[in-house]
Design an enzyme around this catalytic site. Structure first.
Site, short mmCIF file in Angstrom:
data_model
loop_
_atom_site.label_atom_id
_atom_site.label_comp_id
_atom_site.label_asym_id
_atom_site.label_seq_id
_atom_site.Cartn_x
_atom_site.Cartn_y
_atom_site.Cartn_z
N THR A 153 0.82 -1.22 0.00
CA THR A 153 0.00 0.00 0.00
C THR A 153 0.85 1.26 0.00
O THR A 153 1.96 1.29 0.52
CB THR A 153 -0.92 0.05 1.23
N GLY A 192 4.49 -2.60 7.90
CA GLY A 192 4.86 -3.07 9.24
C GLY A 192 6.31 -3.48 9.31
O GLY A 192 6.78 -4.30 8.52
N GLU A 437 -6.66 -6.26 6.00
CA GLU A 437 -7.08 -7.41 5.21
C GLU A 437 -8.49 -7.20 4.65
O GLU A 437 -9.28 -8.13 4.57
CB GLU A 437 -7.04 -8.70 6.04
#
Lengths: 701, 701
Positions: A153, A192, A437
């Site tokens: 993303t 992350g 998700e």
């Protein structure tokens, strides 16, 4: 005040331990048996205990959480680095496989910077590398020499992958890819582990060869120097700053300024580009099968939602039994759980947490069926599992967060204290789970609803019996109140409601008139239909589990033979879930569609009231079946010994504002540091006195 | 990457500013007018602006919030001390009265330790002191020489005041009261400002004279030395530790170990004890009137709920207009607000925030009526205001929090970043508001429901027209879809539903059979009836405000004459609120009771869809009418210039983990401090490698 732990029996604190013991002595089933059922089996329950013991009994106490509520974000992040390292040592030492690793990370109770390395980085390397790549990269990734994030993303693009703008351009001269972020909003975002920690990134980028675009492809991009850990030239990465939860996680923002990587760093299992820029695909049949792995993440989210729901329910249930409040009529004040309003909320939490737990187990077993079939080259289940997990990921995370918040709020004022052990929890996974998700709203309106309509409109019968409800005749024939307890009738009712909404949706989608308002109606109906199907699937799974428990094979599969009293308690819980969390919550759906009449609804309310009386007696056993020990819970108010008030006071003393010394808030006299220079100016009369003249003159400017 | 603020027009960031300007240019009413309507009047709007300017333009920048999201709790608390002091100087300098002070504290955007001093301490001193006490204490309290907390709830007792156990025993020998905490769980708890800050406490204690108990009474107890600020002998106080929100507030836990205070420190307006222990009551007629003041706190909570709802809606609406995502079909990707699912959620937020705002204004004016009547000795309105505020405090805080969370979640992944400006907000007042000043569930099941049933069962017509619905014939006669837009029909429908539930409740309370399940049914029905009445009252207030705006007196009262287009937009908003937030959300109530048929519900859905199309065009104006400037919002993503992405990147750079130096997370090379000793062990190959043998051997322990 006399601080006396042998206080007379009339004080609130002296009553608390006995209150919990008394409750436990009244349960009519074995909590040990119930904990095996909750975990899925005795073996799973014991495995969970062993995994937890690795953390709880760690010699360096690195996983202890006592001081954690009092840490600022930076300290919490630095603690997380140690937790992550120690976790990784444990997982390597014991050679833990994926399911154990996932569980162990859950039990860390902290998102660590290695979360994505484990859940996305390593799996992507293992499943999308060419054999040569895997041989070179695999061991480095599994040992932890390489820490790999997954960079998809971007700041301006999340769900619409085709909108991603990071580029990978082949430079045939140098035989490299040039990875580039064309503008700041194309920086990779929320990645992350990338802000401070990872050495490599799998970067999804628009591949371009000789000015021809080939769409999104994954590339392995080194980020940091293996020796110094400094960012490599052209790579910029920073932590994204504070967010809801996950303080120990460095979600990162990354940009690439014409960064060169070897041509061989295009992930090579499914495509290959040679040094002249010739592109070819590979293993396309196998590629389709990798879609199955995606659904596993969602199965995990269902299980995690159930886990946290059970945790919050356990804490709130215990506290509701040791907290007494209200008119005492001579004797002790009533326990909070004796109030109907609290029962309604907490038993909804309790029944929901069991329901989510069972649907998690059910989905896990369907997923295992899928994997077995895929091994044999049979992908016929794939669409169904994708559909189920789209529906249930959204429903389970919505319901799970609702449980955590409802449970915490049921604790009254003290529920706002971090001594509840729930304030930090609810801001972590349960909140984030709604969005990652796949945003729940988008899932329910999109893939979930599409799957249901497609199944309905298909000529073929569905591959799983869970979907038969779409083709059943609607019916619900409760003619007496107690028939509301009937398993089959409940299932038909939820199935009929869901089928009706899916049929309505299918019909609406075929309409063409007034397209502008149609989109609004369709979106609302899609969401309702998907949620209704979710309720049905959850109930289906609950019943399937009860059937197994009643069957002859229970002992061999679950490891215990459930006693009748335990089965009855679980049936009560199931019926309560159906009534309070499904029927009465969405009663409009049922009445509007003619499935229920007012009298039947009234019987449903009465039945729920009767069930609440029965559940009241078993509540502590059903909650403690979640089998979470005090070290893990970190909840002075929800401690198993019931000494909530004494423990809360001890806990408050840990607050740094109450400490002296460098990091404490007080000086050597116990006075707040800096008080004299700020509010002390007021108390010493150095502040402006109240200007009565201005007040009178200036009442309206 | 080329960091270039003059990026080509095709980048997401280059489009954002224009997107907002474009939206604003399409609104058909004056946002300036709308902001006057939202604030209640032009005068109020301008007053709010002036109050905010006192903070924003403070020469020492003490109220600036840029760095606040990055502070740990201790630093945030220390900042709060300065904020509190500077606030107090401002309020004294300008001689601000209560309403302005309440507003100014709201605009601080931070609970300060003086919150309770202002809202409870000073008012109690002023209203419950004898004339002699007031003369001595009043000026010290208003200047800030004395900082006074209000110590009522104890660790083991909140809502049940008769259960409080702190004692005040008269010692005639020394002519003092002995204040004592009999056991740790009787320590005063959650006492705002007491942990580190206040000099005095008003302590509610069980008064005992010559072994005779006189029940709860208020005493003024000195806590800290006026010179050194050290705790006085026998007094113990500490901060309660981290909690949901309010990091700058020292909610305290206090115990008293036989602390002597002068006999004259019993608050003396309503009772007196002479040196021989003779107790007498005083001014009992006036005492009843002080109950009115209690309701004011709840009126304030309604207004605050509306304020934060509007704030979150403003941020989310702007962001939904500059965030583009999805299939672009050649042109730009759609704005998020063009998705029906987002419209449904955000327009529900928008209409709810206006509805709560109007009901807050309505309740404020009823409260003013009450005060005028009380001045004339007429207390006939008191019960009604108490009932209304019980209902509306609960409904407004529930709906307000729901708006804040829904708005934040509508922002997708970035909604989880503190760059939204909403993550901290929602954990403050909106969450705590559910519980303080009466837990919402208890309010709805208890006083709110009792008031409604009592009003229904009374022979007398109610004193306010808002309650006539209880006695009207139920009716709703929508025979065509567009009649759903009719103001009167909407009001009748909500009134009929509420009346039906109150009647059912009244009947249920008269039933005696099966008392155990009755309690459960009653509690559930009480909550539904009270919420239904709340929806009715909110709609009543919305309509009352629209009537005023349409009337000839609008200009003199509101300061503007609203144009037809503004009125129409507000009517649309009202209808949307009725349809989405009242009817469709609780559709079961309406259908089950026979008030609505399936076809009418279907028309309601269609009407909501039509309204959404109309609101889409006016959304930015209706949201920006809340008139909150960027300094106040503190939201890079919801900034008025629309440059969400650029601002978010700038904001991330402030994160301490990205900084070098003493308090930063990185060393001089930009590498995470301590990395080499923790995760660096993994990347340098010093960690245990993955133990494949253990994995194979040990797959099940």
């Amino acid at each position: 005040m006399t601080a006396n732990s042998n206080a007379p029996a009339s004080t609130p604190e002296s009553r608390q331990a006995g209150d919990l013991q008394n409750e436990r002595s009244q349960i009519t089933f074995s909590t040990d048996d119930a904990s095996c059922v909750f975990a899925g089996s005795r073996e799973a329950r014991d495995r969970n205990r062993w995994l937890l013991s690795l953390l709880r009994d760690h010699p360096d106490k690195v996983f202890d959480k006592d001081s954690r509520p009092f840490l600022g974000r930076t300290e919490r992040f630095l603690r997380g680095q140690k937790v992550a390292q120690a976790y990784y040592e444990l997982r390597n030492k014991h050679g833990l496989q994926k399911e154990d690793r996932d569980r162990l990370r859950l039990l860390l109770d902290e998102y660590i910077p290695l979360q994505v390395h484990e859940s996305m980085g390593q799996p992507t390397i293992e499943s999308q590398s060419s054999p040569e790549q895997l041989q070179e990269w695999g061991p480095k990734v599994s040992s932890g020499r390489w820490l790999v994030c997954y960079a998809q993303t971007e700041l301006a693009h999340g769900s619409n992958l085709s909108g991603l703008r990071t580029t990978a351009t082949l430079d045939t001269g140098s035989d490299t890819w040039i990875i580039d972020t064309p503008e700041p909003s194309a920086g990779k975002c929320w990645i992350g582990g990338s802000g401070m920690t990872t050495t490599h990134a799998i970067v999804m980028a628009q591949m371009s060869i000789n000015n021809k675009s080939f769409g999104m492809h994954p590339f392995l991009v080194p980020m940091r120097d293996p020796e110094t850990h400094k960012l490599l030239p052209g790579v910029f990465a920073m932590d994204m700053g504070p967010k809801v939860g996950a303080p120990a996680m460095d979600n990162g923002y990354i940009t690439f300024d014409h960064v060169s990587i070897p041509r061989q760093n295009l992930m090579g299992k499914f495509q290959h580009v040679d040094k002249d820029g010739k592109y070819e695909t590979r293993n396309q049949a196998a590629k389709a099968l990798t879609r199955g792995a995606m659904t596993l993440v969602r199965v995990g989210l269902i299980e995690i939602a159930a886990h946290h729901a059970a945790r919050a329910t356990l804490v709130a249930t215990r506290y509701s039994l040791v907290r007494r409040q209200g008119s005492s009529k001579g004797g002790a004040e009533p326990q909070i759980l004796d109030y109907s309003s609290v029962q309604q909320r907490l038993f909804t939490c309790l029944s929901t947490s069991w329901a989510l737990n069972f649907v998690g187990q059910h989905m896990r077993s369907i997923y295992n069926d899928l994997q077995s079939a895929l091994q044999k080259g049979d992908a016929s289940l794939l669409g169904t599992v994708h559909g189920f997990t789209s529906i249930l990921k959204a429903c389970a995370t919505f319901q799970g967060l609702d449980v955590v918040e409802t449970a915490r709020r049921s604790m009254g004022g003290h529920g706002y204290s971090a001594a509840s052990g729930l304030t930090d929890l609810e801001r972590n996974q349960p909140t984030a789970g709604l969005t990652y998700e796949g945003d729940n709203h988008m899932l329910l309106c999109g893939p979930a609803a599409n799957f249901l309509v497609k199944t309905l409109d298909s000529d073929k019968r569905p591959v799983r019996r869970e979907l038969d409800f779409l083709f059943d005749k609607p019916r619900f024939d409760v003619t007496k109140p107690h028939e509301w307890l009937d398993e089959e009738r409940q299932l038909y009712l939820l199935g009929s409601r869901a089928a009706k909404l899916v049929r309505d949706l299918s019909a609406l989608r075929r309409e063409a008139k007034d397209a502008a308002t149609l989109a609004y109606l369709e979106s609302a109906l899609s969401s309702r239909a998907s949620r209704a199907a979710g309720s049905y699937l959850i109930l289906y799974a609950f019943n399937a589990r009860l059937s197994l428990l009643r069957s002859a094979s229970a002992e061999s599969i679950v490891g215990i033979k459930p006693a009748a009293e335990l089965l009855r308690a679980l049936e009560d819980l199931r019926s309560f879930y159906v009534l309070e969390a499904c029927v009465l919550r969405d009663v409009g759906d049922f009445v509007e569609s003619g499935l229920l009449e007012a009298e039947q609804v009234s019987w449903a309310r009465q039945t729920a009231a009767h069930l609440a009386l029965r559940l009241r007696k078993q509540a502590i056993g059903l909650a403690e079946a979640a089998d979470m020990d005090d070290w893990y819970l970190g909840s002075p108010l929800g401690h198993s010994d019931g000494r909530a008030y004494e423990r809360m006071i001890d806990w408050m003393r840990l607050e740094p504002l109450n400490q002296q010394g460098l990091s404490g808030g007080r000086d050597e006299d116990g006075v707040l540091k800096g008080f004299r220079q700020a509010m002390g100016r007021l108390t010493h009369g150095e502040a402006q006195h109240f200007n009565g003249e201005a007040a009178a003159r200036d009442s309206r400017l």
